[in-house]
Design an enzyme around this catalytic site. Sequence first.
Site, mmCIF file in Angstrom:
data_model
loop_
_atom_site.group_PDB
_atom_site.id
_atom_site.type_symbol
_atom_site.label_atom_id
_atom_site.label_comp_id
_atom_site.label_asym_id
_atom_site.label_seq_id
_atom_site.Cartn_x
_atom_site.Cartn_y
_atom_site.Cartn_z
ATOM 1 N N CYS A 85 0.819 -1.215 0.000
ATOM 2 C CA CYS A 85 0.000 0.000 0.000
ATOM 3 C C CYS A 85 0.851 1.263 0.000
ATOM 4 C CB CYS A 85 -0.929 0.027 1.207
ATOM 5 S SG CYS A 85 -2.170 -1.259 1.190
ATOM 6 N N HIS A 86 1.943 1.234 0.775
ATOM 7 C CA HIS A 86 2.695 2.463 1.001
ATOM 8 C C HIS A 86 3.883 2.647 0.070
ATOM 9 C CE1 HIS A 86 0.462 3.662 4.551
ATOM 10 N NE2 HIS A 86 0.547 2.438 5.006
ATOM 11 N N CYS A 183 8.333 15.124 35.923
ATOM 12 C CA CYS A 183 9.289 15.153 34.809
ATOM 13 C C CYS A 183 10.018 16.502 34.808
ATOM 14 C CB CYS A 183 8.566 14.976 33.479
ATOM 15 S SG CYS A 183 7.381 13.634 33.430
ATOM 16 N N CYS A 186 13.260 17.420 37.028
ATOM 17 C CA CYS A 186 14.597 17.084 36.514
ATOM 18 C C CYS A 186 14.831 17.704 35.147
ATOM 19 C CB CYS A 186 14.764 15.570 36.400
ATOM 20 S SG CYS A 186 14.868 14.736 37.978
ATOM 21 N N CYS A 228 11.690 5.934 33.534
ATOM 22 C CA CYS A 228 11.730 7.178 34.311
ATOM 23 C C CYS A 228 10.760 7.113 35.488
ATOM 24 C CB CYS A 228 11.347 8.370 33.418
ATOM 25 S SG CYS A 228 12.699 8.913 32.372
#
Lengths: 267, 106
Positions: A85-86, A183, A186, A228
């Site tokens: 398809c691509h 998040c 830091c 994390c």
Amino acid sequence: MRRFVVGIAAFCAFSAAFAEAILADEQPARVQTALGARSGYTYMGPDTQALQDDDFSNPGMLWVDEGEKLWSTAAGPDGKSCQSCHGDARTSMRTVATRYPAFSPQLGRVISLEQQINYSRTAHQHADAFPYESEQLIALTAFISSQARGLPMNVSVDGPAAASFERGKTFFYQRRGQYNLSCANCHEQHAGDHLRGESISQGQLNGFPIYRELWQAMGSVDRMFAWCNQAVRAEPFAPGSQEYVDLELFERWRGRGLLIESPAVRR
Amino acid sequence: MPNTRIKVPETATAGDIVEIRAVIQHPMENGFNVTSAGVIIPVEIITDFVCEYDGGEVFRVKLEPGLSANPYFSFFLKATKTGPVDFHWLDQNGTKTDASVTLMVT
């Protein structure tokens, strides 16, 4: 963020012009964006940077090679491959990594690139979805993302993506875990400082999926987020969870303008 | 079969010293890593890497668990005559991975 921008105004003006000139180049340039976003590349030592710059020795390219093979491998009862398809990924996938996560009209929510790949596999190839963090899904994600190398991240955060963006932004600034850190604590307030022996980056996503030396393996955005979260002793969310997709959308908006470096090599 | 990448110059003049680079995709588990459940991940490594050219062995490595994942080697050989440069990797289970590139020597 404002203080930071004002502080490096002169350098930014220079590097913005510099970035424009390099955008046409084959090698992605590691520059700061006009808004002060810095690629993780700029926090790496020279050995790690050299490993990333050389396509032969960049371990992430081994997965890109696998992804290239998977691209033309037939799957499902109709024997269709992505290529059916691509066509040539070099053209059809050129900008994909710059605009995902994106709102999917079919699924009615913002989805990540991994989820888009799996949606195409199930809905169009009628094949099984790849599990998150599987070799195949990482390989395909790495292959598709690497087609956008040198192009700036440019996700859409308005219209149907607005709610997801707001949730991601809330997540980024929300403290969590036993260490009660967000998040931002830091990656905004202490980017450039040291955490024991490591320098703290801005946590930008322009290099994902990355070959992380700590893991000696490739990892997706969701793997990084889970790591994390565990690092602050918070319960990680599942890969593919809407929380992480929302966070990824916010993060890529936060780093808008940074050039895609996938597959990047990081510590 | 694990993914391999090889870099051999396309052409060389007889007598040239050329750089050969080879990497194989392999986790090289050293036997010290544990899963999140606390179970040791067993050793899983490539044990030998051999390069043959012009009828003989030009390079050989015995790999040990201490080496990092995706082992990468770079070495030099003298170009003598046109022919295949063969690469063989052997892992601890006896599985062989082979690759070959032709070096054109003028």
